[in-house]
Design a protein around this motif. Structure first.
Motif, PDB file in Angstrom:
ATOM      1  N   ASN A  54      55.494  43.119  37.298  1.00  0.00           N
ATOM      2  CA  ASN A  54      54.068  43.210  37.971  1.00  0.00           C
ATOM      3  C   ASN A  54      52.924  42.709  37.059  1.00  0.00           C
ATOM      4  N   PHE A  55      51.772  42.874  37.647  1.00  0.00           N
ATOM      5  CA  PHE A  55      50.547  42.426  36.957  1.00  0.00           C
ATOM      6  C   PHE A  55      49.260  43.301  37.479  1.00  0.00           C
ATOM      7  N   SER A  56      48.487  43.446  36.630  1.00  0.00           N
ATOM      8  CA  SER A  56      47.295  44.051  36.684  1.00  0.00           C
ATOM      9  C   SER A  56      45.994  43.365  36.358  1.00  0.00           C
ATOM     10  N   GLU A  57      45.100  43.549  37.064  1.00  0.00           N
ATOM     11  CA  GLU A  57      43.917  42.830  36.837  1.00  0.00           C
ATOM     12  C   GLU A  57      42.998  43.739  35.928  1.00  0.00           C
ATOM     13  N   LEU A  58      42.736  43.363  34.768  1.00  0.00           N
ATOM     14  CA  LEU A  58      41.726  44.058  33.900  1.00  0.00           C
ATOM     15  C   LEU A  58      40.555  43.816  34.126  1.00  0.00           C
ATOM     16  N   MET A  59      40.200  42.746  34.599  1.00  0.00           N
ATOM     17  CA  MET A  59      38.676  42.320  34.867  1.00  0.00           C
ATOM     18  C   MET A  59      38.780  40.857  35.452  1.00  0.00           C
ATOM     19  N   PRO A  60      37.823  40.412  36.024  1.00  0.00           N
ATOM     20  CA  PRO A  60      37.883  39.041  36.785  1.00  0.00           C
ATOM     21  C   PRO A  60      38.466  38.075  35.683  1.00  0.00           C
ATOM     22  N   GLY A  61      39.388  37.111  35.785  1.00  0.00           N
ATOM     23  CA  GLY A  61      40.090  36.254  34.914  1.00  0.00           C
ATOM     24  C   GLY A  61      40.973  36.711  33.998  1.00  0.00           C
ATOM     25  N   MET A  62      41.050  38.097  33.825  1.00  0.00           N
ATOM     26  CA  MET A  62      42.124  38.710  32.772  1.00  0.00           C
ATOM     27  C   MET A  62      43.065  39.548  33.396  1.00  0.00           C
ATOM     28  N   VAL A  63      44.359  39.214  33.316  1.00  0.00           N
ATOM     29  CA  VAL A  63      45.377  39.657  34.210  1.00  0.00           C
ATOM     30  C   VAL A  63      46.373  40.015  32.955  1.00  0.00           C
ATOM     31  N   ASN A  64      47.012  41.367  32.892  1.00  0.00           N
ATOM     32  CA  ASN A  64      48.299  41.693  32.117  1.00  0.00           C
ATOM     33  C   ASN A  64      49.348  41.525  33.141  1.00  0.00           C
ATOM     34  N   VAL A  65      50.555  40.882  32.541  1.00  0.00           N
ATOM     35  CA  VAL A  65      51.721  40.601  33.240  1.00  0.00           C
ATOM     36  C   VAL A  65      52.709  41.436  32.553  1.00  0.00           C
TER      37      VAL A  65
END
Length: 169
Positions: A54-65
């Motif tokens: 999965n992935f989660s968008e922490l803020m625009p342009g920053m994604v945790n995979v």
């Protein structure tokens, strides 16, 4: 007037067009490689719109995979492999890798610091994504959350993955 054979052919083409994307996404959930020189495979588990890849968008342009695989096709800590990394402005950072060889969170094997990760393909679009890559590193033994990594007790891991990612909120 359409004959039965033309109708059957048309339905067959439609079914093939529907099945191809489904087959591609099923095939794109592979995690395999070697752990201490032994061939291994892990399974991505999913239920509904949730997945262990999965992935989660922490803020625009920053994604945790997170790419998490289980040795069996069921949720279980023992045998689980977890690869985590950040993507900032489209570029992946280094990864944290953990292998849970027992049924608890500790002891386990893991990276003390982040390690290089090779990303061949990364697509994140709305609710879904896909990541294809490789990580090869040494995992050091961790007895408990209160102890340091034991660099005298290590496992080598070399893993490739090609997985479909689900958005996690």
């Amino acid at each position: 007037m359409m004959t039965i054979s033309r109708l059957t052919h048309g339905l067959s083409c439609l079914m093939a067009a529907i099945a191809l994307p489904l087959a591609a996404s099923v095939m794109a959930n592979e995690i395999s490689g070697t752990l201490d020189g032994e061939p291994q495979e892990w399974h991505v588990l999913s239920e509904g719109d949730m997945s262990t890849a999965n992935f989660s968008e922490l803020m625009p342009g920053m994604v945790n995979v997170t790419v998490q695989g289980h040795r069996e096709e069921r949720y279980e800590t023992q045998g689980t492999l977890s690869i985590n990394f950040m993507v900032m402005q489209g570029a992946p950072s280094e990864a944290s890798v953990t292998y849970f060889h027992e049924s608890g969170l500790t002891p386990h094997y893991g990276t003390e610091e982040e390690v290089p990760i090779e990303i061949e393909e990364l697509e994140i679009d709305g609710e879904n994504g896909r990541v294809k890559g490789r990580v090869a590193t040494s995992l050091a033994y961790v007895e408990s959350m209160m102890t340091e990594h034991d660099h005298n007790n290590v496992m080598e891991i070399d893993v490739t993955f090609d997985v479909v990612l689900a958005r996690e909120e």
